[in-house]
Write a protein that holds these residues in place. Sequence first.
Motif, PDB file in Angstrom:
ATOM      1  N   VAL A   6       1.092  -1.332   0.027  1.00  0.00           N
ATOM      2  CA  VAL A   6       0.049   0.028  -0.006  1.00  0.00           C
ATOM      3  C   VAL A   6       0.954   1.125   0.108  1.00  0.00           C
ATOM      4  N   SER A   7       0.645   2.119  -1.093  1.00  0.00           N
ATOM      5  CA  SER A   7       1.517   3.388  -1.056  1.00  0.00           C
ATOM      6  C   SER A   7       1.246   4.353  -0.090  1.00  0.00           C
ATOM      7  N   MET A   8       2.075   4.954   0.610  1.00  0.00           N
ATOM      8  CA  MET A   8       1.794   5.948   1.626  1.00  0.00           C
ATOM      9  C   MET A   8       2.303   7.468   1.029  1.00  0.00           C
ATOM     10  N   ASP A   9       1.753   8.264   1.517  1.00  0.00           N
ATOM     11  CA  ASP A   9       2.135   9.826   0.946  1.00  0.00           C
ATOM     12  C   ASP A   9       3.040  10.728   2.208  1.00  0.00           C
ATOM     13  N   GLY A  10       4.423   9.670   2.501  1.00  0.00           N
ATOM     14  CA  GLY A  10       5.267  10.019   3.412  1.00  0.00           C
ATOM     15  C   GLY A  10       5.795   8.820   3.737  1.00  0.00           C
ATOM     16  N   ILE A  11       6.637   9.112   4.910  1.00  0.00           N
ATOM     17  CA  ILE A  11       7.416   7.784   5.407  1.00  0.00           C
ATOM     18  C   ILE A  11       6.665   7.035   6.502  1.00  0.00           C
ATOM     19  N   PRO A  12       6.278   5.808   6.267  1.00  0.00           N
ATOM     20  CA  PRO A  12       5.651   5.275   7.409  1.00  0.00           C
ATOM     21  C   PRO A  12       6.523   4.867   8.416  1.00  0.00           C
ATOM     22  N   LEU A  13       6.221   5.063   9.743  1.00  0.00           N
ATOM     23  CA  LEU A  13       7.052   4.842  10.752  1.00  0.00           C
ATOM     24  C   LEU A  13       6.684   3.510  11.796  1.00  0.00           C
ATOM     25  N   SER A  14       5.517   3.767  12.288  1.00  0.00           N
ATOM     26  CA  SER A  14       4.854   2.775  12.779  1.00  0.00           C
ATOM     27  C   SER A  14       3.328   2.610  12.463  1.00  0.00           C
ATOM     28  N   SER A  38       6.156  10.263   8.595  1.00  0.00           N
ATOM     29  CA  SER A  38       7.086  11.001   8.708  1.00  0.00           C
ATOM     30  C   SER A  38       7.302  11.802   7.537  1.00  0.00           C
ATOM     31  N   GLY A  39       7.990  13.154   7.488  1.00  0.00           N
ATOM     32  CA  GLY A  39       8.262  13.788   6.325  1.00  0.00           C
ATOM     33  C   GLY A  39       7.483  14.864   6.022  1.00  0.00           C
ATOM     34  N   GLY A  40       7.116  15.927   6.769  1.00  0.00           N
ATOM     35  CA  GLY A  40       6.148  17.015   6.692  1.00  0.00           C
ATOM     36  C   GLY A  40       5.474  17.111   7.868  1.00  0.00           C
ATOM     37  N   GLU A  41       4.175  17.809   7.636  1.00  0.00           N
ATOM     38  CA  GLU A  41       3.418  18.062   8.827  1.00  0.00           C
ATOM     39  C   GLU A  41       3.021  16.630   9.434  1.00  0.00           C
ATOM     40  N   GLY A  42       2.580  16.811  10.688  1.00  0.00           N
ATOM     41  CA  GLY A  42       2.072  15.433  11.466  1.00  0.00           C
ATOM     42  C   GLY A  42       0.742  14.879  10.731  1.00  0.00           C
ATOM     43  N   ARG A  43       1.151  13.743  10.222  1.00  0.00           N
ATOM     44  CA  ARG A  43      -0.070  12.987   9.498  1.00  0.00           C
ATOM     45  C   ARG A  43      -0.245  11.619   9.967  1.00  0.00           C
ATOM     46  N   ILE A  44      -1.400  11.062   9.916  1.00  0.00           N
ATOM     47  CA  ILE A  44      -1.488   9.654  10.137  1.00  0.00           C
ATOM     48  C   ILE A  44      -2.493   9.191   8.925  1.00  0.00           C
ATOM     49  N   ALA A  45      -1.907   8.197   8.230  1.00  0.00           N
ATOM     50  CA  ALA A  45      -2.677   7.440   7.085  1.00  0.00           C
ATOM     51  C   ALA A  45      -3.667   6.340   7.645  1.00  0.00           C
ATOM     52  N   VAL A  46      -4.681   6.427   7.142  1.00  0.00           N
ATOM     53  CA  VAL A  46      -5.769   5.382   7.613  1.00  0.00           C
ATOM     54  C   VAL A  46      -6.081   4.435   6.323  1.00  0.00           C
ATOM     55  N   PHE A  47      -6.383   3.384   6.393  1.00  0.00           N
ATOM     56  CA  PHE A  47      -7.084   2.675   5.240  1.00  0.00           C
ATOM     57  C   PHE A  47      -7.692   1.278   5.808  1.00  0.00           C
ATOM     58  N   LYS A  48      -8.887   0.974   5.368  1.00  0.00           N
ATOM     59  CA  LYS A  48      -9.679  -0.160   5.675  1.00  0.00           C
ATOM     60  C   LYS A  48      -8.824  -1.450   5.249  1.00  0.00           C
ATOM     61  N   ALA A  49      -8.852  -2.425   6.239  1.00  0.00           N
ATOM     62  CA  ALA A  49      -8.467  -3.826   5.785  1.00  0.00           C
ATOM     63  C   ALA A  49      -8.989  -4.332   4.421  1.00  0.00           C
ATOM     64  N   ALA A  50     -10.115  -3.947   4.400  1.00  0.00           N
ATOM     65  CA  ALA A  50     -11.098  -4.660   3.213  1.00  0.00           C
ATOM     66  C   ALA A  50     -10.610  -3.954   1.991  1.00  0.00           C
ATOM     67  N   ASP A  51     -10.083  -2.720   1.945  1.00  0.00           N
ATOM     68  CA  ASP A  51      -9.877  -2.049   0.885  1.00  0.00           C
ATOM     69  C   ASP A  51      -8.621  -0.965   1.060  1.00  0.00           C
ATOM     70  N   PRO A  52      -7.468  -1.697   1.349  1.00  0.00           N
ATOM     71  CA  PRO A  52      -6.129  -1.171   1.576  1.00  0.00           C
ATOM     72  C   PRO A  52      -5.756  -0.205   0.755  1.00  0.00           C
ATOM     73  N   HIS A  53      -5.756  -0.052  -0.621  1.00  0.00           N
ATOM     74  CA  HIS A  53      -5.369   0.836  -1.657  1.00  0.00           C
ATOM     75  C   HIS A  53      -6.143   2.375  -1.539  1.00  0.00           C
ATOM     76  N   SER A  54      -7.394   2.377  -0.644  1.00  0.00           N
ATOM     77  CA  SER A  54      -7.996   3.754  -0.465  1.00  0.00           C
ATOM     78  C   SER A  54      -7.512   4.218   0.780  1.00  0.00           C
ATOM     79  N   VAL A  55      -6.598   5.052   0.857  1.00  0.00           N
ATOM     80  CA  VAL A  55      -5.903   5.662   1.965  1.00  0.00           C
ATOM     81  C   VAL A  55      -6.463   7.150   2.326  1.00  0.00           C
ATOM     82  N   THR A  56      -6.863   7.368   3.264  1.00  0.00           N
ATOM     83  CA  THR A  56      -7.419   8.643   3.801  1.00  0.00           C
ATOM     84  C   THR A  56      -6.257   9.168   4.770  1.00  0.00           C
ATOM     85  N   THR A  57      -5.945  10.490   5.154  1.00  0.00           N
ATOM     86  CA  THR A  57      -5.177  11.038   5.936  1.00  0.00           C
ATOM     87  C   THR A  57      -5.799  11.817   7.286  1.00  0.00           C
TER      88      THR A  57
END
Length: 135
Positions: A82-90, A105-124
């Motif tokens: 699954v592609s992330m818009d930043g560096i995934p740390l944990s 990591s890499g910019g403003e503080g963000r957390i990516a969220v995706f559904k296990a059933a639809d992992p390539h649909s990522v929100t932030t």
Amino acid sequence: MAADADSRRLYVLTSDENFQETAVAVIDTGTGTEVAAVPLDDDVHFGISVSGDGRRVYIPNLYLSTVSILDTQTNAAVGSPVSMDGIPLSLAVSPDSSRVYVTLSGGEGRIAVFKAADPHSVTTITLRAGRDPAG
């Protein structure tokens, strides 16, 4: 490393000193033996998490900016990372195993969220204060 909910399996990140030939070692905790080694993309991996239902293992790939998903029944990758818009740390998996949360990591503080059933649909989720969330 991370254990499944019933503590029958332990999932351990392994690599050589150059972060090449990275893999997840699957340990049967009852016998204390390695039952599988699942290859990963060569990268730095800081964390690993098992879903509450024990069906999936999630691994952030630091420099590739992706999250790998493994099926615990087959000990194989599930689709492409699954592609992330930043560096995934944990990361963390919701108690019902429906969502995965990834600190970026890499910019403003963000957390990516995706559904296990639809992992390539990522929100932030954007945090109000701080940069580079972790943990």
